[in-house]
Write a protein that holds these residues in place. Structure first.
Motif, mmCIF file in Angstrom:
data_model
loop_
_atom_site.group_PDB
_atom_site.id
_atom_site.type_symbol
_atom_site.label_atom_id
_atom_site.label_comp_id
_atom_site.label_asym_id
_atom_site.label_seq_id
_atom_site.Cartn_x
_atom_site.Cartn_y
_atom_site.Cartn_z
ATOM 1 N N VAL A 324 42.765 29.681 42.396
ATOM 2 C CA VAL A 324 42.062 30.692 42.994
ATOM 3 C C VAL A 324 41.510 32.177 42.498
ATOM 4 O O VAL A 324 40.545 32.416 41.786
ATOM 5 C CB VAL A 324 41.083 30.364 45.007
ATOM 6 C CG1 VAL A 324 39.934 31.450 45.073
ATOM 7 C CG2 VAL A 324 41.015 28.883 45.307
ATOM 8 N N MET A 325 42.844 32.776 43.328
ATOM 9 C CA MET A 325 42.821 34.361 42.660
ATOM 10 C C MET A 325 42.832 34.197 41.456
ATOM 11 O O MET A 325 41.901 35.232 40.158
ATOM 12 C CB MET A 325 43.953 34.608 42.882
ATOM 13 C CG MET A 325 43.760 34.703 45.038
ATOM 14 S SD MET A 325 45.042 36.388 45.019
ATOM 15 C CE MET A 325 46.001 34.964 45.773
ATOM 16 N N ILE A 326 43.357 33.415 40.196
ATOM 17 C CA ILE A 326 43.845 33.741 38.724
ATOM 18 C C ILE A 326 42.604 33.518 37.928
ATOM 19 O O ILE A 326 42.535 33.960 37.394
ATOM 20 C CB ILE A 326 44.757 32.017 38.378
ATOM 21 C CG1 ILE A 326 46.421 32.745 38.946
ATOM 22 C CG2 ILE A 326 45.225 32.100 37.136
ATOM 23 C CD1 ILE A 326 47.529 31.594 38.375
ATOM 24 N N ALA A 327 41.826 32.809 38.505
ATOM 25 C CA ALA A 327 40.698 31.813 38.299
ATOM 26 C C ALA A 327 39.525 33.439 38.551
ATOM 27 O O ALA A 327 38.510 33.674 37.388
ATOM 28 C CB ALA A 327 39.891 31.040 38.619
ATOM 29 N N GLU A 328 39.955 34.381 39.063
ATOM 30 C CA GLU A 328 39.330 35.533 39.702
ATOM 31 C C GLU A 328 39.743 37.162 38.116
ATOM 32 O O GLU A 328 38.864 37.557 37.233
ATOM 33 C CB GLU A 328 38.760 35.896 40.864
ATOM 34 C CG GLU A 328 37.905 34.826 41.828
ATOM 35 C CD GLU A 328 36.240 34.546 41.440
ATOM 36 O OE1 GLU A 328 36.227 35.463 40.373
ATOM 37 O OE2 GLU A 328 36.482 34.188 41.524
ATOM 38 N N TYR A 332 39.204 38.948 33.309
ATOM 39 C CA TYR A 332 39.386 40.023 33.102
ATOM 40 C C TYR A 332 40.805 41.689 32.613
ATOM 41 O O TYR A 332 40.336 41.838 31.782
ATOM 42 C CB TYR A 332 38.271 41.009 34.186
ATOM 43 C CG TYR A 332 37.252 40.346 34.609
ATOM 44 C CD1 TYR A 332 36.015 40.659 33.938
ATOM 45 C CD2 TYR A 332 37.334 39.584 35.823
ATOM 46 C CE1 TYR A 332 34.824 40.472 34.630
ATOM 47 C CE2 TYR A 332 36.083 38.476 35.827
ATOM 48 C CZ TYR A 332 35.224 38.941 35.455
ATOM 49 O OH TYR A 332 33.292 38.763 35.452
ATOM 50 N N GLY A 333 41.771 40.251 32.611
ATOM 51 C CA GLY A 333 43.182 40.582 32.581
ATOM 52 C C GLY A 333 43.433 42.077 33.280
ATOM 53 O O GLY A 333 44.511 42.624 32.720
ATOM 54 N N PHE A 334 43.010 42.448 34.809
ATOM 55 C CA PHE A 334 43.432 42.717 35.554
ATOM 56 C C PHE A 334 44.477 42.355 36.229
ATOM 57 O O PHE A 334 45.390 43.207 36.965
ATOM 58 C CB PHE A 334 42.527 43.570 35.864
ATOM 59 C CG PHE A 334 41.619 42.561 36.872
ATOM 60 C CD1 PHE A 334 42.170 42.033 38.617
ATOM 61 C CD2 PHE A 334 40.625 41.501 36.622
ATOM 62 C CE1 PHE A 334 41.626 41.313 39.487
ATOM 63 C CE2 PHE A 334 40.039 41.575 37.766
ATOM 64 C CZ PHE A 334 40.182 41.503 38.944
ATOM 65 N N GLY A 335 45.187 40.646 35.989
ATOM 66 C CA GLY A 335 46.461 40.026 36.748
ATOM 67 C C GLY A 335 46.762 39.886 36.076
ATOM 68 O O GLY A 335 47.782 39.592 35.109
ATOM 69 N N VAL A 336 48.604 39.798 36.930
ATOM 70 C CA VAL A 336 49.686 38.963 36.936
ATOM 71 C C VAL A 336 50.711 38.473 37.946
ATOM 72 O O VAL A 336 49.880 38.379 38.886
ATOM 73 C CB VAL A 336 51.036 40.192 36.347
ATOM 74 C CG1 VAL A 336 50.250 40.714 34.795
ATOM 75 C CG2 VAL A 336 51.103 40.778 37.654
#
Length: 388
Positions: A324-328, A332-336
């Motif tokens: 769920v978090m990865i889909a958000e 946009y590319g702000f997470g790893v």
């Protein structure tokens, strides 16, 4: 002159500490509604006309032995009346019964069975009753003990009430949970209203290659990955430091402080700040940490406020393998992502990040901030409940 529209928000928590409900209050009052609340704790907001405070727990909840008798001898409907409905002030019931409210919003499941009380709700014909489901509620049994079996029956009954036909509409916090409630529970598909804060106008701070600042902000609870996060600090490069900005139980925060103490100044603990100040407060940090072990379905499918608070704070995010978090954050590319989880894997990921890569994550959060803010969620909720 238009008739005044009045809403009641029924919440099984202290509203002062529930950012989702605080936003619902703001959204409805901004749309011209008068709002009353029913929940724990003091009056939550100057925007609320009347607050009905839920009464303290009954004697039946003060002892495991009394709970064993309660769960063993009473039907679930009787248990609800005994341990929950009796805590609802008569003034709140009278206001509902008299048709005061055009809209009643139940937040989560603990108070939702109240909508089945025919004496209070039976004569209402023009009241829109909405259910907002903040979490993943499953009927899975976790303990095969006598008390576990009895408690499971109670939890299963509460979960089944989410499908009661008294609810005109429903909403939940993510597309994944909407899928679950529609396909696994057979409900009409809930609207999706994510836990997103307001837009904050600010810039990402530059990354210091010698001092990359990690932040965990939120509830002090071991289920939120705090132990792994503390252990991570013994495995990462010297350029990393961690701040834990904690809310919740003082005894739990003291326990976290004790366990973090051997790491010295590499782990700092500071108190939480009001919800509307979080994004500006965390702007000085570089990476927001959200690596939760999937110890339960609720954790596996959670979409926490802090993901979007990090976006408005212009920090990058580090998450676990939470779909769920990865889909958000992935579009946009702000997470790893740490795969699979744990201190060693988290440390390996952090040690692999250059200052330039961390700056890219922060810049991506900055680009996403004008999109991922609460105005869209406000419109979703207001349209769903017919409040526009």
């Amino acid at each position: 002159m238009p008739t005044e529209r009045v809403a009641l928000l029924a919440v099984p928590s202290e509203i002062l500490n529930d950012p989702r409900v605080r936003r619902e209050i703001d959204w409805l009052t901004d749309a011209g509604w008068v709002v009353d609340t029913l929940g724990y704790g003091p009056h939550p907001s100057p925007q609320v006309r009347t607050h009905f405070e839920l009464l303290p727990p009954t004697v039946w909840e003060s002892s495991p032995w009394r709970q064993l008798v309660l769960h063993g001898l009473m039907t679930n409907s009787a248990k609800f009346r005994r341990i929950i409905q009796r805590r609802i002030p008569s003034t709140a019931a009278d206001a509902v019964r008299s048709g005061t409210y055009d809209l009643i919003v139940f937040n989560d499941r603990e108070l939702a069975p109240w909508s089945r009380d025919r004496e209070v709700f039976g004569a209402l014909t023009n009241t829109h009753i909405h259910l907002d489901m903040h979490e993943y509620f499953t009927q899975r049994m976790r303990e095969r003990t006598p008390f576990g079996l009895l408690a499971w029956s109670w939890q299963r009954w509460l979960t089944r009430r989410l499908g009661d036909p008294q609810f005109t509409t429903r909403s939940t916090v993510s597309q994944r949970l909407a899928d679950y409630y529609e396909h696994d529970r057979g409900m009409p598909r809930p609207a999706v209203v994510r836990n997103i804060p307001e837009f904050v106008q600010q810039q990402p701070q530059p990354v210091d290659p010698q001092r990359i600042r990690l932040i965990y902000h939120g509830l002090a609870h071991w289920e939120r990955g705090l132990r792994d996060l503390i252990d991570t600090m013994g495995l990462v490069d010297d350029r990393f430091e961690l701040t834990l900005m904690l809310t919740g139980d003082d005894a739990m925060i003291d326990e976290v402080r004790r366990i973090a103490a051997p790491h010295g100044k590499r782990i700092l603990i500071r108190p939480g700040v009001p919800v509307k100040e979080i994004a500006r407060t965390i702007n000085e940090y570089d990476l927001a940490m959200m690596v939760y072990r999937p110890v339960s379905p609720n954790v596996r499918y959670m979409l926490p406020n802090k993901l979007f608070e990090a976006v408005q704070g212009r920090t990058g995010v580090v998450t676990g393998r939470n779909e769920v978090m990865i889909a958000e954050h992935e579009p946009y590319g702000f997470g790893v992502v740490v795969e699979p989880w744990g201190a060693q894997k988290t440390a390996q990921l952090l040690n692999s990040l250059t200052a330039e890569r961390v700056q890219q994550l922060k810049d991506a959060a900055h680009a996403a901030a004008p999109v991922l803010h609460s105005e869209n969620e406000k419109q979703n909720l207001l349209q769903t409940v017919g409040a526009l």
